[in-house]
Structure formats: C-alpha cells, structure tokens
Write a protein that holds these residues in place. Structure first.
Motif, PDB file in Angstrom:
ATOM      1  N   HIS A  92       0.930  -1.177  -0.032  1.00  0.00           N
ATOM      2  CA  HIS A  92      -0.056   0.037  -0.253  1.00  0.00           C
ATOM      3  C   HIS A  92       0.857   1.354  -0.118  1.00  0.00           C
ATOM      4  N   PRO A  93       0.616   2.154  -0.799  1.00  0.00           N
ATOM      5  CA  PRO A  93       1.486   3.562  -1.065  1.00  0.00           C
ATOM      6  C   PRO A  93       1.414   4.287   0.513  1.00  0.00           C
ATOM      7  N   PRO A  94       2.123   5.162   0.756  1.00  0.00           N
ATOM      8  CA  PRO A  94       2.089   6.023   1.888  1.00  0.00           C
ATOM      9  C   PRO A  94       0.584   6.653   2.101  1.00  0.00           C
ATOM     10  N   ALA A  95       0.251   6.998   3.317  1.00  0.00           N
ATOM     11  CA  ALA A  95      -0.745   7.553   3.607  1.00  0.00           C
ATOM     12  C   ALA A  95      -1.077   8.912   2.693  1.00  0.00           C
ATOM     13  N   GLY A  96      -2.096   9.124   2.087  1.00  0.00           N
ATOM     14  CA  GLY A  96      -2.379  10.406   1.556  1.00  0.00           C
ATOM     15  C   GLY A  96      -2.049  10.084  -0.195  1.00  0.00           C
ATOM     16  N   GLN A  97      -1.399   9.009  -0.614  1.00  0.00           N
ATOM     17  CA  GLN A  97      -0.943   8.774  -1.807  1.00  0.00           C
ATOM     18  C   GLN A  97      -2.071   7.877  -2.658  1.00  0.00           C
ATOM     19  N   ALA A  98      -2.805   7.143  -1.588  1.00  0.00           N
ATOM     20  CA  ALA A  98      -3.710   6.084  -2.152  1.00  0.00           C
ATOM     21  C   ALA A  98      -4.806   6.897  -2.932  1.00  0.00           C
ATOM     22  N   PRO A  99      -5.449   6.506  -4.192  1.00  0.00           N
ATOM     23  CA  PRO A  99      -6.184   6.905  -4.972  1.00  0.00           C
ATOM     24  C   PRO A  99      -7.500   7.225  -4.295  1.00  0.00           C
ATOM     25  N   THR A 100      -8.150   6.579  -3.430  1.00  0.00           N
ATOM     26  CA  THR A 100      -9.319   6.567  -2.903  1.00  0.00           C
ATOM     27  C   THR A 100      -9.409   6.048  -1.507  1.00  0.00           C
ATOM     28  N   MET A 101     -10.218   6.277  -0.459  1.00  0.00           N
ATOM     29  CA  MET A 101     -10.395   5.600   0.548  1.00  0.00           C
ATOM     30  C   MET A 101     -11.860   5.405   0.854  1.00  0.00           C
ATOM     31  N   GLU A 102     -12.356   4.821  -0.293  1.00  0.00           N
ATOM     32  CA  GLU A 102     -13.736   4.264   0.045  1.00  0.00           C
ATOM     33  C   GLU A 102     -13.920   2.942   0.385  1.00  0.00           C
ATOM     34  N   LEU A 103     -14.727   2.640   1.364  1.00  0.00           N
ATOM     35  CA  LEU A 103     -15.172   1.206   1.906  1.00  0.00           C
ATOM     36  C   LEU A 103     -15.418   0.479   0.779  1.00  0.00           C
ATOM     37  N   GLN A 104     -15.257  -0.912   0.733  1.00  0.00           N
ATOM     38  CA  GLN A 104     -15.667  -1.727  -0.462  1.00  0.00           C
ATOM     39  C   GLN A 104     -16.136  -2.909   0.201  1.00  0.00           C
ATOM     40  N   THR A 105     -16.981  -3.576  -0.412  1.00  0.00           N
ATOM     41  CA  THR A 105     -17.595  -5.049  -0.081  1.00  0.00           C
ATOM     42  C   THR A 105     -17.508  -5.909  -1.098  1.00  0.00           C
ATOM     43  N   HIS A 106     -17.399  -7.379  -0.960  1.00  0.00           N
ATOM     44  CA  HIS A 106     -17.211  -8.296  -2.045  1.00  0.00           C
ATOM     45  C   HIS A 106     -17.296  -9.572  -1.287  1.00  0.00           C
ATOM     46  N   GLU A 107     -17.549 -10.769  -2.107  1.00  0.00           N
ATOM     47  CA  GLU A 107     -17.802 -12.040  -1.390  1.00  0.00           C
ATOM     48  C   GLU A 107     -16.390 -12.279  -1.212  1.00  0.00           C
ATOM     49  N   GLY A 108     -16.203 -13.115   0.017  1.00  0.00           N
ATOM     50  CA  GLY A 108     -14.848 -13.713   0.382  1.00  0.00           C
ATOM     51  C   GLY A 108     -14.634 -13.718   1.859  1.00  0.00           C
ATOM     52  N   TYR A 109     -13.403 -14.123   2.006  1.00  0.00           N
ATOM     53  CA  TYR A 109     -13.007 -13.968   3.480  1.00  0.00           C
ATOM     54  C   TYR A 109     -11.515 -13.579   3.382  1.00  0.00           C
TER      55      TYR A 109
END
Length: 177
Positions: free
Chosen positions: A95-112
């Motif tokens: 994961h890139p350093p804080a502030g460099q990630a393109p988005t901070m959206e919560l996501q959901t998908h199938e799996g564990y």
C-alpha cells in the motif's frame, strides 16, 4: 483467470469494459466452460498485466519456485504468490504511503480475507471500527463487511494477504510437540 481478476479487485463488468469481451464470455472463461481464443487472451493479458503463458496454464516444468510478477492496480502493488485456481489465494500487497492512495472508499465483496503486516503501519477500517496494526500483527474478516486497508503514515505498508471464497478461513495452529 478469476484469481488474476480478484487480485485486481475487478468485477466481471469492469474487466468486460477493459477488454471488449462480454461479462458472460469472461464468466464462461473463468469457469472453464469456454476455451479461450488468442483474440480473447491478448486483451486479457494486457488488462491483467501478465504474459500469455500465465493465462494458458503452460505445463509445469517441475520448478516449484513461484515467478513473481507484480501487478499495479488502483495505487497498490499486488504480487500473486499462488498460481492454482480456486481455493485460498496468497498475495503480497504494498500500500502506498498515507495520502497517496487514490481513494479511501469502503468496499464490499464476496470472500474472506486474512492479512499479516510485514512492514509499516496499517490503518484498517472495518464497518464502523478503525484499527492500527503494526509489524507482526494480523487481522481476518468477512469481506462482505465494508472495509478499507491502507498505510497509516508516510511509509508504504507491506502485507501478506490470504483471500478465500466465502466461508474459508486461514487457521494457524501451534505445532504439536
């Protein structure tokens, strides 16, 4: 093919848009109900950023080493560590350093999912909770719960991640002496 798509957190619809293939065709290719043609494999290899050999399951040479081919997706560097289809898949994720990630959206998908922090500090949002994990700490969760993972500071965060179909979990047990 499914593992490559899941490593990128891409849906069949997103991959269909990228490749020009229909979601139905992609689903049949992933399930083995359709043999791929070269015209289908070329855009898939480009979209996944892998050589054609990775898509056609070239015969194993007896070499047990995993040939790591990083994929850069949504600001992350994902290195698949397993090659077999189905079952639990392992990845190294940077994961890139804080502030460099393109988005901070919560996501959901199938799996564990299960992850272990190899380097750096991780900020982990799970539903309404927030956690900070450091080197040597691990978390496991149902990916149907809204979540986000990223670096917590100015350094990249490196994780070992195991992702499985819904209901599968990674278990560690002490060795028997």
């Amino acid at each position: 093919m499914r593992a490559l798509r899941q490593a990128r957190n891409a849906t069949l619809a997103e991959l269909a848009t990228e490749t020009g293939l229909t979601a139905s065709t992609l689903s049949r290719l992933e399930n083995g109900r359709l043999r791929p043609t070269l015209e289908q494999l070329l855009p898939l290899a480009r979209a996944h950023g892998v050589p054609l050999d990775d898509l056609v399951a070239a015969p194993l040479t007896g070499d047990p080493r995993v040939h790591l081919r990083p994929v850069r997706r949504n600001g992350l560097t994902v290195v698949p560590l397993t090659r077999r289809p189905g079952g639990v898949q392992a990845y190294k994720v940077v994961h890139p350093p804080a502030g460099q990630a393109p988005t901070m959206e919560l996501q959901t998908h199938e799996g564990y999912e299960w992850f272990y922090v190899l380097n750096g500090t991780v900020r982990f949002l799970l539903g309404e909770q927030e956690f900070r994990l450091g080197v040597g700490e691990a978390a496991e969760f149902d990916t149907r719960v809204p979540h986000w993972i990223g670096s917590a500071d100015s350094r990249p965060a490196e994780l070992l991640t195991l992702f499985g179909a819904q209901g599968e979990r990674a278990h560690l047990s002490p060795s028997q002496h």
